[in-house]
Scaffold this active site. Structure first.
Site, PDB file in Angstrom:
ATOM      1  N   GLU A 170      -3.188  -2.279  -7.659  1.00  0.00           N
ATOM      2  CA  GLU A 170      -4.295  -1.758  -6.866  1.00  0.00           C
ATOM      3  C   GLU A 170      -3.746  -1.291  -5.537  1.00  0.00           C
ATOM      4  O   GLU A 170      -2.786  -1.873  -5.026  1.00  0.00           O
ATOM      5  CB  GLU A 170      -5.267  -2.903  -6.546  1.00  0.00           C
ATOM      6  CG  GLU A 170      -6.415  -3.037  -7.466  1.00  0.00           C
ATOM      7  CD  GLU A 170      -7.211  -4.313  -7.151  1.00  0.00           C
ATOM      8  OE1 GLU A 170      -6.979  -4.934  -6.100  1.00  0.00           O
ATOM      9  OE2 GLU A 170      -8.054  -4.667  -7.986  1.00  0.00           O
ATOM     10  N   LYS A 172      -3.308  -1.339  -1.771  1.00  0.00           N
ATOM     11  CA  LYS A 172      -3.563  -2.367  -0.749  1.00  0.00           C
ATOM     12  C   LYS A 172      -3.962  -1.635   0.518  1.00  0.00           C
ATOM     13  O   LYS A 172      -3.120  -1.028   1.174  1.00  0.00           O
ATOM     14  CB  LYS A 172      -2.318  -3.220  -0.525  1.00  0.00           C
ATOM     15  CG  LYS A 172      -2.571  -4.336   0.474  1.00  0.00           C
ATOM     16  CD  LYS A 172      -1.386  -5.231   0.628  1.00  0.00           C
ATOM     17  CE  LYS A 172      -1.648  -6.379   1.594  1.00  0.00           C
ATOM     18  NZ  LYS A 172      -2.807  -6.275   2.447  1.00  0.00           N
ATOM     19  N   LYS A 192       1.971  -8.922  -3.553  1.00  0.00           N
ATOM     20  CA  LYS A 192       1.812  -7.694  -2.791  1.00  0.00           C
ATOM     21  C   LYS A 192       3.161  -7.008  -2.619  1.00  0.00           C
ATOM     22  O   LYS A 192       4.207  -7.654  -2.469  1.00  0.00           O
ATOM     23  CB  LYS A 192       1.099  -7.925  -1.460  1.00  0.00           C
ATOM     24  CG  LYS A 192       1.834  -8.681  -0.427  1.00  0.00           C
ATOM     25  CD  LYS A 192       0.968  -8.772   0.833  1.00  0.00           C
ATOM     26  CE  LYS A 192       1.406  -9.935   1.685  1.00  0.00           C
ATOM     27  NZ  LYS A 192       0.409 -10.360   2.644  1.00  0.00           N
ATOM     28  N   GLU A 215      -1.175   0.419   2.667  1.00  0.00           N
ATOM     29  CA  GLU A 215      -0.016  -0.376   3.064  1.00  0.00           C
ATOM     30  C   GLU A 215       0.965  -0.545   1.933  1.00  0.00           C
ATOM     31  O   GLU A 215       2.108  -0.890   2.148  1.00  0.00           O
ATOM     32  CB  GLU A 215      -0.501  -1.790   3.414  1.00  0.00           C
ATOM     33  CG  GLU A 215      -0.836  -2.007   4.841  1.00  0.00           C
ATOM     34  CD  GLU A 215      -1.139  -3.475   5.031  1.00  0.00           C
ATOM     35  OE1 GLU A 215      -0.364  -4.149   5.724  1.00  0.00           O
ATOM     36  OE2 GLU A 215      -2.133  -3.955   4.468  1.00  0.00           O
ATOM     37  N   GLU A 257     -11.997  -4.757   1.091  1.00  0.00           N
ATOM     38  CA  GLU A 257     -11.252  -4.415   2.285  1.00  0.00           C
ATOM     39  C   GLU A 257     -12.123  -3.424   3.063  1.00  0.00           C
ATOM     40  O   GLU A 257     -12.630  -2.462   2.492  1.00  0.00           O
ATOM     41  CB  GLU A 257      -9.909  -3.789   1.883  1.00  0.00           C
ATOM     42  CG  GLU A 257      -8.880  -3.705   2.965  1.00  0.00           C
ATOM     43  CD  GLU A 257      -8.174  -5.031   3.297  1.00  0.00           C
ATOM     44  OE1 GLU A 257      -8.243  -5.983   2.511  1.00  0.00           O
ATOM     45  OE2 GLU A 257      -7.562  -5.096   4.379  1.00  0.00           O
ATOM     46  N   ARG A 270      -9.934  -7.605   5.678  1.00  0.00           N
ATOM     47  CA  ARG A 270     -10.477  -8.284   4.507  1.00  0.00           C
ATOM     48  C   ARG A 270     -11.901  -8.679   4.815  1.00  0.00           C
ATOM     49  O   ARG A 270     -12.183  -9.231   5.895  1.00  0.00           O
ATOM     50  CB  ARG A 270      -9.630  -9.525   4.236  1.00  0.00           C
ATOM     51  CG  ARG A 270      -9.986 -10.318   2.991  1.00  0.00           C
ATOM     52  CD  ARG A 270      -9.316  -9.729   1.790  1.00  0.00           C
ATOM     53  NE  ARG A 270      -9.561 -10.503   0.584  1.00  0.00           N
ATOM     54  CZ  ARG A 270      -8.635 -11.303   0.024  1.00  0.00           C
ATOM     55  NH1 ARG A 270      -7.458 -11.438   0.573  1.00  0.00           N
ATOM     56  NH2 ARG A 270      -8.924 -11.955  -1.089  1.00  0.00           N
ATOM     57  N   LYS A 285      -1.826  -7.504  -9.826  1.00  0.00           N
ATOM     58  CA  LYS A 285      -2.597  -8.678 -10.270  1.00  0.00           C
ATOM     59  C   LYS A 285      -2.586  -8.808 -11.788  1.00  0.00           C
ATOM     60  O   LYS A 285      -2.617  -7.801 -12.497  1.00  0.00           O
ATOM     61  CB  LYS A 285      -4.055  -8.529  -9.823  1.00  0.00           C
ATOM     62  CG  LYS A 285      -4.231  -8.437  -8.331  1.00  0.00           C
ATOM     63  CD  LYS A 285      -5.672  -8.122  -7.977  1.00  0.00           C
ATOM     64  CE  LYS A 285      -5.845  -8.107  -6.473  1.00  0.00           C
ATOM     65  NZ  LYS A 285      -7.207  -7.740  -6.088  1.00  0.00           N
TER      66      LYS A 285
END
Lengths: 258, 685
Positions: B330, B332, B516, B492, B392, B337, B497
């Site tokens: 995904e 980031k 991450k 970023e 986010e 958050r 996951k």
């Protein structure tokens, strides 16, 4: 029921002004013979003690002893509302929730009444005693105030040393050091007289922050009495004519170097 | 009955580490008394002295015994007692803070002990701990009480845990600029009425850290141990079980302790409210503690500790980790958050919706994002009663369909943001759902299932609510390509996951099931290091006492021949480095900054004459309102700073004028992809 009228309300205003920086909340004790107050500052290093005798009041009535817990900051706000030539009356009912303060001025035809809410303050009373022996200094209050303020500019701590004929105040600060020596004089008026009596020679240090706070009471009396003793706190006493006295106690400082 | 009014002397108490400690007989207080603060100070003191291999277990034992006395004698004060040890006043999400800064504590100590501020600061510099300095100063005061006797016989006025806690609470409640004096006075009163060894920990608490080597996790474990030893028993005194260890033996005790520890920690993750949890523990009593999850469960309105990801160093680590299992990548997003709680009917006012947004640290951020709140309140399907989602929050340019740098959001204030004043809109990038329509078992479902539920419940809308861009990948090349895409799209990096296997939502866990992958791990940007001049430093605390803790760095502006501040950094130094740096820099200390140093605000303790050059590496460059590097070249009145700077080595061979220049830094910043992408919008502002 308590009711006390002071012809010169300004005296009470000066008293409040003289203690408001030292303490925030105080218990004012009313007895059939007068008004008294005792309070310590937050760090328990300094104490103020006020004694006002009923004789100095224009009228005074107190049926039974009572304690009025007051925030000094708020009391001062109300005192500022009175004019300098007003008379002032303090009044409280039995089991009071507030203290009533009345300013009257016949000339101006003015009558003002304020209530200040009372608070519960948990304080402990110390049985203070006057210094006996030691060294005593009596001088003009304005002069004493001036010396303290100027020394405070140089340092936070003053060392006071007494001998038979002399009291020496010395300071050491970042910018330098210095001392003021005071010896007895026989001035023409009482205000010009400096009297020193030294049964015991002392050498002690005190925080000038407190001493300068004490000198806020200079407006109450033209003379000040300072007494020092190795075994007791320093006492600075201002007599309030016909009414009583305002006294401050200060514990000596332990040297910073320790 | 004659009540004993004074407390027992803690120093004569049976050792808190003694296996046979009796929480009733050996406690320094009785049921009719408040818990004395001396017990806390004593415990802190002996914990601080715990060293060596088994020290963690001893610390737990000491705290557990302190808690046990409260469970037996004063259950009502167990909550403040517990909060004292974790330096808080209530649940994190309620955000109760004293608002007391270091300056205020120093002022209170100065005034209360009559020493000069310079003197106090000097001693703090020497010892490195204001608490110890305060305790020593307290010991050297001569108060009037040593001259005059009190008129009325004194009742025991020992400091109590309750009084300390209530004073902190009253400090926290006072707001506004006029409150400074009141707060200082309250601290002074505590100082005056406490003993020196108590003052030490009160002051440290106010500074935010007890420094006894017991982290929140340890304190929570100690609580578990305390309730294992002595389960609460609200109906009986003394409690039916005083010492489970003695009664059932070592093995049973250890098993039960481990079980309860796990139960409590899990409960705290989904229900981070220690007040309610301790109440529940006290109420449940003997043998029913496993019922705790029935009392402390996830609910709308109470934030859940968010699941976190493990950082990785490269793509191959991910492939190794996820070999043979289904996973997804995904984007980031570079934002904040946000955990959003929604209830169609506010229990307090059924005509209204109740929506809350919580940060990663469980702070309530609802008032910061009125635009997001408005969108949700108007667009959530009528059929949805309630939910908790994880997303986010990212600033978004809806016209150009572009993500904006997250720094644009940092200017929003925490509280009372008016929707009319919002210039930069936010978009919610959803990536998970934890709770929906009173079902709290959603977190137990696989990530694939959760993602499907999320997509079925919330339709996407450009620039308002979107799903995190994702790609179910298998091959190495795919991930790397996708990572580069994410960076081009101003993200970023990636979150990787698991999709099915081991993919439940683990609150508060830094899990290997979420990894991450950030761009600086690939060393694509800012591969070159910078040479920077040291112009200032903070004095070290704790382990770094006596040295400098962190340093302020500057670059050189050739046009103006000045040093512009760029970043503060304290990582990458070994103890040896710090010692050497201190030797060199000590000579260069100045009270006022060298006129060639250009800075915006002083954020350090001392200045240095610009001389020493160090090599620094960083993750990337960012716009900063606090620093001056390349000032005037890019944004109006803003400079450039580094993110994640770390020390590489000393450059003795370089003169300060030879260090990295403002022009170099500015061009590095320009070449950063994220900035290149956003060039248009920067010019717009």
């Amino acid at each position: 029921m308590f009711e006390a009228k002071l012809a010169e309300g300004i005296i009470f205003k000066k008293i409040v002004e003289a203690i408001k920086e030292l303490v925030s909340d105080v218990n004012i004790d009313i007895s059939p013979t007068g008004i008294s107050l005792q309070a310590m500052d937050n760090s328990h290093v300094a104490l103020v003690s006020l004694q006002l005798s009923m004789d100095g009041f224009e009228s005074f009535r107190s049926d039974k002893p009572m304690t009025l817990g007051i925030n000094i900051g708020n009391l001062f706000k109300i005192m500022k509302l009175g004019d300098n030539d007003d008379s002032m009356t303090l009044k409280a009912e039995e089991d009071p929730s507030h203290l009533t303060i009345i300013f009257e001025n016949e000339k101006k035809g003015r009558f003002a009444e304020f209530n200040i809410n009372l608070i519960n303050i948990d304080t402990e009373h110390l049985s203070v005693s006057d210094n006996e022996g030691g060294s005593q200094l009596s001088m003009a209050s304005g002069e004493f105030s001036k010396i303290m303020k100027e020394l405070y500019q140089i340092s936070e701590t003053v060392n006071i040393e007494t001998s038979q004929e002399l009291i020496q105040f010395s300071v050491e600060g970042d910018c330098g050091s210095g001392s003021v020596k005071i010896g007895p004089t026989e001035g023409e008026t009482r205000e010009e007289q400096v009297v020193i009596q030294s049964d015991e020679q002392v050498n002690l240090s005190f925080a000038l922050r407190y001493l300068t706070m004490f000198t806020k009471a200079s407006g109450l009396s033209s003379m000040v009495n300072v007494s020092l003793s190795t075994e007791a706190p320093l006492v600075v006493k201002y007599e309030i004519q016909n009414l009583g006295s305002l006294q401050y106690y200060l514990a000596p400082k332990i040297s910073d170097e320790e | 009955m004659e009540l004993n009014l004074s407390y027992k002397d803690v120093s004569k108490m049976k050792s808190l580490t003694d296996k046979s400690f009796d929480p009733i007989k050996d406690a320094p207080y009785e049921r009719h008394q408040h818990i004395p603060f001396s017990l806390v100070a004593h415990a802190c003191q002996i914990i601080e002295e715990c060293k060596g291999e088994k020290s963690q277990d001893l610390v737990k034992e000491i705290l557990a015994n302190v808690f046990r006395t409260a469970i037996c004698l004063k259950p009502a004060e167990l909550i403040p007692l517990f909060y004292f040890f974790i330096c808080r006043l209530g649940p994190e999400y309620e955000g109760i803070e004293t608002g007391v800064g270091n300056e205020m504590v120093v002022n209170a100590v100065t005034q209360a002990c009559g020493k000069s501020k310079t003197k106090i600061r000097e001693e703090v510099k020497k010892i490195g701990d204001l608490g110890t300095v305060a305790a020593e100063s307290k010991g050297s005061i001569k108060s009037l009480a040593s001259f005059f006797k009190p008129k009325t016989p004194k009742i025991d006025k020992s400091m109590t845990v309750l009084r300390v806690f209530e004073t902190f609470m009253s400090i926290a409640k006072r707001k506004g600029s006029s409150s400074v004096g009141d707060k200082t006075n309250s601290i002074m009163k505590l100082f005056t009425d406490s003993k020196p060894e108590e003052v030490k920990y009160i002051i440290r608490w106010l500074e935010g850290h007890l420094k006894i080597g017991a982290a929140e996790k340890t304190v929570v474990s100690a609580l578990a141990r305390a309730f294992t030893y002595t389960p609460g028993d609200p109906k009986n005194f003394p409690p039916s079980i005083l010492n489970y260890r003695k009664k059932k033996g070592e093995t049973r005790f250890n098993e039960r302790e481990a079980e309860l520890d796990e139960t409590i920690k899990e409960a705290v993750c989904v229900f981070p409210n220690y007040d309610k949890m301790i109440e529940a523990l006290l109420e449940l009593g003997d043998s029913h503690v496993e019922e705790l999850p029935k009392k402390c469960y996830m609910r709308v309105g109470i934030p859940v500790k968010p699941m976190l990801a493990k950082p990785t160093t490269g793509v191959n680590v991910i492939l190794k980790r996820f070999d043979g299992i289904k996973f997804t990548c995904e984007y980031k997003y570079d934002g904040f958050r946000g955990q959003i709680h929604y209830q169609k009917q506010d229990p307090d006012d059924p005509t209204k919706k109740k929506i809350g947004i919580f940060s990663r640290n469980l702070e309530n951020m609802t008032e910061t994002y009125p635009d997001a709140i408005q969108y949700l309140s108007e667009n959530v399907d009528e059929k949805v009663d309630n939910f908790i989602i994880d997303c986010e929050i990212v600033p978004y340019d809806i016209r150009n369909k572009k993500i904006l740098p997250f720094q644009l959001l940092t200017t929003r204030s925490r509280k009372n943001v008016d929707i009319k004043d919002v210039e930069i809109q936010v978009c919610l990038f959803l990536f998970d759902i934890l709770y929906l329509n009173d079902q709290n078992d959603i977190i137990k479902k696989t990530f694939k299932e959760r993602r499907d539920i999320m997509k079925a419940t919330f339709p996407e809308e450009e620039g308002k609510l979107m799903y995190a861009v994702s790609k179910d990948a298998e091959k190495f090349e795919e991930i790397e390509e996708f990572l580069n895409d994410s960076i081009k799209d101003s993200c970023e990096g990636l979150m990787v996951k698991t999709l099915e296997e081991n993919s439940t939502y683990h609150p508060s866990k830094r899990s290997f099931n979420w990894l991450k992958l950030k761009k600086d791990y690939l060393e694509t940007s800012l591969g070159d290091s910078l040479d920077l001049v040291v112009v200032g430093a903070d004095y070290g605390k704790g382990k770094r006492t006596g040295f400098y803790g962190s340093f302020l760095f500057a670059c050189f502006d050739e046009d103006a021949e000045v040093f512009q501040t760029l970043v503060k950094a304290g990582t990458g130094f070994t103890d040896e480095d710090l010692k050497k740096m201190h030797e060199v820099l000590n000579e260069l200390e100045t009270t006022d900054p060298d006129p060639r140093i250009k800075y915006k605000e002083k954020n350090i303790d001392t200045w240095f004459t610009p001389k020493l050059v160090l090599e620094i590496k960083a993750a990337d460059l960012t716009i900063s309102p606090t620093y001056m590097a390349a000032h005037g070249r890019g944004e109006e009145d803003k400079g450039i700073s580094l993110r994640f700077p770390r020390f590489i080595r000393v450059r003795d061979d370089k003169k300060p004028e030879d260090c990295s220049t403002s022009d170099q830094i500015y061009s590095m910043y320009r070449s950063q992809q994220a900035v290149a992408q956003n060039d248009i919008c920067f010019d717009d502002y």
